[in-house]
Design an enzyme around this catalytic site. Structure first.
Site, PDB file in Angstrom:
ATOM      1  N   HIS A  12     -34.555 -56.253-116.482  1.00 38.38           N
ATOM      2  CA  HIS A  12     -33.927 -55.344-115.521  1.00 38.38           C
ATOM      3  C   HIS A  12     -34.320 -55.766-114.121  1.00 38.38           C
ATOM      4  CE1 HIS A  12     -32.638 -51.654-113.567  1.00 38.38           C
ATOM      5  NE2 HIS A  12     -31.876 -51.495-114.631  1.00 38.38           N
ATOM      6  N   ASP A  46     -29.751 -50.203-122.607  1.00 40.59           N
ATOM      7  CA  ASP A  46     -28.703 -50.646-123.531  1.00 40.59           C
ATOM      8  C   ASP A  46     -29.259 -51.047-124.888  1.00 40.59           C
ATOM      9  OD1 ASP A  46     -26.481 -50.275-121.908  1.00 40.59           O
ATOM     10  OD2 ASP A  46     -26.870 -52.125-120.825  1.00 40.59           O
TER      11      ASP A  46
HETATM   12  N1  ACO Z   1     -34.029 -62.773-121.689  1.00 38.20           N
HETATM   13  C1  ACO Z   1     -34.816 -63.820-121.315  1.00 38.20           C
HETATM   14  N2  ACO Z   1     -35.325 -63.969-120.077  1.00 38.20           N
HETATM   15  C2  ACO Z   1     -35.023 -63.002-119.180  1.00 38.20           C
HETATM   16  C3  ACO Z   1     -34.225 -61.891-119.500  1.00 38.20           C
HETATM   17  C4  ACO Z   1     -33.739 -61.790-120.812  1.00 38.20           C
HETATM   18  N3  ACO Z   1     -32.967 -60.771-121.174  1.00 38.20           N
HETATM   19  N4  ACO Z   1     -34.115 -61.099-118.414  1.00 38.20           N
HETATM   20  C5  ACO Z   1     -34.813 -61.706-117.431  1.00 38.20           C
HETATM   21  N5  ACO Z   1     -35.353 -62.855-117.895  1.00 38.20           N
HETATM   22  C6  ACO Z   1     -36.177 -63.782-117.141  1.00 38.20           C
HETATM   23  C7  ACO Z   1     -35.348 -64.506-116.088  1.00 38.20           C
HETATM   24  O1  ACO Z   1     -34.760 -65.664-116.619  1.00 38.20           O
HETATM   25  C8  ACO Z   1     -36.370 -64.795-115.027  1.00 38.20           C
HETATM   26  O2  ACO Z   1     -37.128 -65.921-115.451  1.00 38.20           O
HETATM   27  P1  ACO Z   1     -37.659 -67.014-114.355  1.00 38.20           P
HETATM   28  O3  ACO Z   1     -38.444 -66.224-113.342  1.00 38.20           O
HETATM   29  O4  ACO Z   1     -38.472 -67.933-115.176  1.00 38.20           O
HETATM   30  O5  ACO Z   1     -36.418 -67.619-113.781  1.00 38.20           O
HETATM   31  C9  ACO Z   1     -37.300 -63.586-115.103  1.00 38.20           C
HETATM   32  O6  ACO Z   1     -37.150 -63.050-116.415  1.00 38.20           O
HETATM   33  C10 ACO Z   1     -37.014 -62.517-114.088  1.00 38.20           C
HETATM   34  O7  ACO Z   1     -35.639 -62.140-114.185  1.00 38.20           O
HETATM   35  P2  ACO Z   1     -35.046 -61.124-113.098  1.00 38.20           P
HETATM   36  O8  ACO Z   1     -35.045 -61.782-111.772  1.00 38.20           O
HETATM   37  O9  ACO Z   1     -35.807 -59.853-113.226  1.00 38.20           O
HETATM   38  O10 ACO Z   1     -33.574 -60.920-113.621  1.00 38.20           O
HETATM   39  P3  ACO Z   1     -32.352 -60.372-112.756  1.00 38.20           P
HETATM   40  O11 ACO Z   1     -32.751 -59.185-111.979  1.00 38.20           O
HETATM   41  O12 ACO Z   1     -31.714 -61.461-111.987  1.00 38.20           O
HETATM   42  O13 ACO Z   1     -31.329 -59.944-113.922  1.00 38.20           O
HETATM   43  C11 ACO Z   1     -30.581 -58.768-115.825  1.00 38.20           C
HETATM   44  C12 ACO Z   1     -31.438 -58.688-114.567  1.00 38.20           C
HETATM   45  C13 ACO Z   1     -29.164 -59.186-115.469  1.00 38.20           C
HETATM   46  C14 ACO Z   1     -30.534 -57.365-116.429  1.00 38.20           C
HETATM   47  C15 ACO Z   1     -31.233 -59.760-116.790  1.00 38.20           C
HETATM   48  O14 ACO Z   1     -32.512 -59.298-117.166  1.00 38.20           O
HETATM   49  C16 ACO Z   1     -30.383 -60.005-118.030  1.00 38.20           C
HETATM   50  O15 ACO Z   1     -29.483 -60.829-118.003  1.00 38.20           O
HETATM   51  N6  ACO Z   1     -30.632 -59.252-119.152  1.00 38.20           N
HETATM   52  C17 ACO Z   1     -29.809 -59.366-120.337  1.00 38.20           C
HETATM   53  C18 ACO Z   1     -28.523 -58.565-120.177  1.00 38.20           C
HETATM   54  C19 ACO Z   1     -28.752 -57.064-120.223  1.00 38.20           C
HETATM   55  O16 ACO Z   1     -29.451 -56.570-121.102  1.00 38.20           O
HETATM   56  N7  ACO Z   1     -28.143 -56.326-119.295  1.00 38.20           N
HETATM   57  C20 ACO Z   1     -28.231 -54.866-119.243  1.00 38.20           C
HETATM   58  C21 ACO Z   1     -28.884 -54.423-117.972  1.00 38.20           C
HETATM   59  S1  ACO Z   1     -29.312 -52.697-118.009  1.00 38.20           S
HETATM   60  C22 ACO Z   1     -27.868 -51.795-117.850  1.00 38.20           C
HETATM   61  O17 ACO Z   1     -26.817 -52.249-117.468  1.00 38.20           O
HETATM   62  C23 ACO Z   1     -27.968 -50.348-118.324  1.00 38.20           C
END
Ligand code: ACO
Length: 369
Positions: free
Chosen positions: A255, A306
């Site tokens: 998130h 989710d």
């Molecule tokens: N799986 C694996 N790695 C992840 C995930 C994940 N689900 N989420 C974040 N990371 C990693 C990123 O790759 C990043 O790694 P790095 O620093 O080595 O590059 C690190 O964790 C930090 O990520 P953030 O900067 O916090 O991610 P961002 O804010 O850009 O994206 C998002 C948030 C889109 C929700 C992302 O976590 C994701 O794609 N999750 C999967 C999709 C999902 O579940 N979406 C629902 C969101 S909640 C909602 O809508 C109710």
């Protein structure tokens, strides 16, 4: 003119508006209009929460009754909208159907005031969610029973089943968690559209479009498909290892704001446990738990709403393609709160971009390229 401020990718950590609607914090707190989500989950219902999000304070008894009656009166979908939905191809994604129908409502109700349009779209999104798969498949429309409440009526029309008190209570909580979440992608989209002074139907249609992707609202459907594919808790560790090795995000985790835990996911995990224990089979919870443990071990990434809303919806018998439409049916109240807040103190949202393309090119005639 000085160079524009360069915002980080994805606008991470940038405040782009003043808002008194809701606030999520990295430490796992979420408030709606000052009330902690845990407090509301324990004491309030869906309509009360929606009223709070929209109006900034809890309703008095007569205000709540008027709000509920207003929603019930606006719920029936016009025949023309039912016809449009029925005319879409069988197998259309229900959320696309919902988007088309919301846009069509905009043309049918063009002459109404923005306040009337807001009430209409809030009320109709639930019936749209319940019908957006049925109608293109040639099934007859369903209408919520009168006098059963927004959440119970929606659950009944989504599943065609009767539910226990616990099931209805849990579904209502999930709707309350979906209703609002400060400047998430779809609410920001709604504010951008509102800032052009487009009408509420246009803003809601754009909100649905923004919600549809798997990084936002589409994640609840994707999470359920993932859980069904994995089946067994033993499959969690190799699956997570494979996804990380491939550089893929694991659906339902991570998130922008929550880094320790998502309070909504934490509450939903408890509710899922209660639902499954009542059914005498907690296999799905053990699978979720195994994935959660693996994700934490690997990179300390917590599950989001989710991830736990999906198995709750599954346990309640809601068809998977309707998970994101249900999210939209709830979030529309938050969208309209953002719409109203934006237009009350408006300046068109029109940022800048750092141009990285070529300059000074000379036109070459088409035959000479
Ligand atoms: N799986 C694996 N790695 C992840 C995930 C994940 N689900 N989420 C974040 N990371 C990693 C990123 O790759 C990043 O790694 P790095 O620093 O080595 O590059 C690190 O964790 C930090 O990520 P953030 O900067 O916090 O991610 P961002 O804010 O850009 O994206 C998002 C948030 C889109 C929700 C992302 O976590 C994701 O794609 N999750 C999967 C999709 C999902 O579940 N979406 C629902 C969101 S909640 C909602 O809508 C109710």
């Amino acid at each position: 003119m000085s160079a524009p401020f360069r915002a980080p990718k994805g606008l991470a950590g940038v405040s782009v508006a003043d808002s008194a609607i809701a606030k999520s914090e990295p430490d796992g707190t979420l408030v709606y209009r000052g009330y902690a989500i845990e407090e509301l989950a324990e004491h309030a219902g869906f309509e009360e929460t929606a009223y709070l999000v929209l109006n900034g304070r809890l309703p008095r008894r007569e205000e709540l009754r008027a709000f509920e009656e207003g929603l019930a009166a606006q719920m029936p979908l016009p025949e023309k909208v039912l016809e449009i939905m029925s005319g879409l191809p069988k197998g259309s994604h229900p959320l696309d159907v919902m988007m088309t129908a919301t846009s069509a409502l905009g043309s049918l109700e063009e002459s109404r005031t923005h306040a009337e349009q807001m009430e209409s779209v809030e009320a109709k999104m639930g019936p749209l969610a319940a019908n957006c798969q049925r109608l293109p498949s040639g099934q007859a429309p369903v209408r919520p029973k009168r006098g059963v409440g927004f959440a119970a009526g929606l659950l009944q029309t989504l599943t065609g089943q009767e539910h226990t008190e616990l099931e209805a209570w849990v579904f209502e909580r999930v709707l309350m968690f979906y209703v609002e979440h400060d400047l998430n992608a779809s609410s920001f989209t709604v504010r951008v559209v509102a800032s052009t002074l487009a009408d509420p139907f246009a803003a809601a249609t754009a909100g649905i479009a923004s919600l549809s992707g798997p990084l936002h609202g589409g994640a609840n459907e994707a999470a359920m498909r993932m859980l069904l594919e994995l089946k067994d808790p033993g499959a969690a560790a190799p699956f997570v290892a494979k996804e990380f090795a491939a550089g893929r995000k694991v659906t339902g985790f991570g998130h922008r704001v929550y880094k320790k835990f998502d309070p909504r996911a934490r509450l939903c995990k408890g509710y899922l446990g209660e639902l499954l224990r009542a059914k005498g089979d907690d296999g799905l919870l053990r699978l979720c738990d195994a994935l959660e443990t693996e994700m934490w071990k690997r990179k300390e990434i917590p599950p989001n709403l989710d991830f736990y809303a999906a198995p709750i919806f599954y346990t309640l018998g809601i068809p998977i393609p309707l998970y994101t439409p249900v999210f939209a049916a709830s979030r529309v109240f938050g969208w309209m709160a953002h719409y109203a807040e934006q237009v009350a103190d408006n300046r068109i949202i029109r940022p800048d971009a750092t141009y990285t393309g070529p300059t000074g090119l000379k036109y070459v005639k088409i035959g000479e390229r």
